[in-house]
Write an enzyme that holds these catalytic residues in place. Structure first.
Site, PDB file in Angstrom:
ATOM      1  N   GLY A 110     101.328  34.153  35.090  1.00  0.00           N
ATOM      2  CA  GLY A 110     100.810  35.329  34.401  1.00  0.00           C
ATOM      3  C   GLY A 110      99.311  35.213  34.262  1.00  0.00           C
TER       4      GLY A 110
ATOM      5  N   GLN B 207      90.961  36.728  30.817  1.00  0.00           N
ATOM      6  CA  GLN B 207      90.812  35.437  31.497  1.00  0.00           C
ATOM      7  C   GLN B 207      89.909  35.530  32.717  1.00  0.00           C
ATOM      8  OE1 GLN B 207      95.303  34.628  31.452  1.00  0.00           O
ATOM      9  NE2 GLN B 207      94.420  32.590  31.283  1.00  0.00           N
TER      10      GLN B 207
ATOM     11  N   CYS C  75      97.905  26.810  29.884  1.00  0.00           N
ATOM     12  CA  CYS C  75      97.109  28.033  30.053  1.00  0.00           C
ATOM     13  C   CYS C  75      95.978  27.754  31.029  1.00  0.00           C
ATOM     14  CB  CYS C  75      96.549  28.470  28.701  1.00  0.00           C
ATOM     15  SG  CYS C  75      95.540  29.959  28.806  1.00  0.00           S
ATOM     16  N   LEU C  76      95.774  28.663  31.967  1.00  0.00           N
ATOM     17  CA  LEU C  76      94.701  28.502  32.950  1.00  0.00           C
ATOM     18  C   LEU C  76      93.331  28.463  32.285  1.00  0.00           C
ATOM     19  CD1 LEU C  76      96.160  31.000  35.534  1.00  0.00           C
ATOM     20  CD2 LEU C  76      95.942  28.529  35.883  1.00  0.00           C
TER      21      LEU C  76
ATOM     22  N   HIS D 255     102.683  35.065  25.536  1.00  0.00           N
ATOM     23  CA  HIS D 255     101.453  34.300  25.795  1.00  0.00           C
ATOM     24  C   HIS D 255     100.348  35.233  26.312  1.00  0.00           C
ATOM     25  CE1 HIS D 255      99.412  30.546  27.503  1.00  0.00           C
ATOM     26  NE2 HIS D 255      98.767  31.535  28.086  1.00  0.00           N
ATOM     27  N   GLU D 256     100.695  36.083  27.284  1.00  0.00           N
ATOM     28  CA  GLU D 256      99.673  36.979  27.870  1.00  0.00           C
ATOM     29  C   GLU D 256      99.169  37.991  26.850  1.00  0.00           C
ATOM     30  OE1 GLU D 256      98.471  35.969  30.420  1.00  0.00           O
ATOM     31  OE2 GLU D 256     100.144  34.775  31.112  1.00  0.00           O
TER      32      GLU D 256
ATOM     33  N   HIS E 142      96.517  36.786  24.598  1.00  0.00           N
ATOM     34  CA  HIS E 142      95.167  36.774  25.181  1.00  0.00           C
ATOM     35  C   HIS E 142      94.417  38.063  24.871  1.00  0.00           C
ATOM     36  CE1 HIS E 142      94.787  33.112  27.531  1.00  0.00           C
ATOM     37  NE2 HIS E 142      95.965  33.286  28.105  1.00  0.00           N
TER      38      HIS E 142
HETATM   39 NI    NI Z   1      96.956  31.689  29.110  1.00  0.00          NI
END
Ligand code: NI
Length: 168
Positions: free
Chosen positions: A46, A51, A97-98, A139-140, A143
């Site tokens: 995702g 991000q 998380c990226l 999670h997304e 953000h």
């Molecule tokens: Ni993330």
């Protein structure tokens, strides 16, 4: 399509409340395509627009079926996502998380949720998700409000070499 750079903490853009998507024009279609490409390249399950330093309420999610490894991946693109129902049942799970490289954490999430929002063409969409898919959506969507998973847990650690955690 083009790969975009994924920003990481402590970039302040990750902490902003993202603005609603109101325009589904060609630039927005390009943004959606770039996010899909960037998510797949990472690779991640995702990605949220903040991000890639775009403070808009847009997420992409691509995930298969946790019970069937061979099931085809399913792609979701949701603008202005909102949770309309959430299970009382909460489940612990491990997330990475990226935008928080090199760490994972154990986070409590609703087991199942219903999400409503708009698809990439601005048409209403509704998604029922449970288990890992519900976790990825939660999670997304965090953000979009400037929340990162370490805000939700005290249990964060550097994963060992055998710990394979999907990133989003
Ligand atoms: Ni993330």
């Amino acid at each position: 399509m083009a790969l975009r750079e994924i920003i990481t903490l402590p970039d302040p853009i990750l902490r902003r409340k993202a603005r609603k998507v109101t325009n589904f024009d060609g630039d927005f279609q390009q943004l959606v395509n770039d996010m899909i490409e960037t998510m797949r390249d990472a690779p991640g399950v995702g990605l949220a627009a903040p991000q890639i330093a775009v403070s808009e309420r847009l997420i992409v999610v691509e995930y298969g079926n946790e019970e069937d490894e061979n099931a085809p991946l399913k792609l979701f693109v949701v603008a202005n996502p909102q949770i309309t129902t959430a299970s009382e049942e909460m489940v612990e799970g491990i997330e990475g998380c990226l935008s928080v490289p090199g760490l994972v954490g154990e986070v409590e999430r609703h087991h199942s949720i219903t999400v409503k929002g708009l698809n990439r063409y601005g048409k209403p969409t509704r998604i029922k998700a449970e288990g890992w898919l519900a976790r990825i959506f939660q999670h997304e969507m965090d953000h979009l409000d400037g929340i990162l998973y370490p805000d939700r847990t005290d249990k964060v650690w550097k994963p060992g070499p055998d710990e394979e955690i999907p990133l989003d």
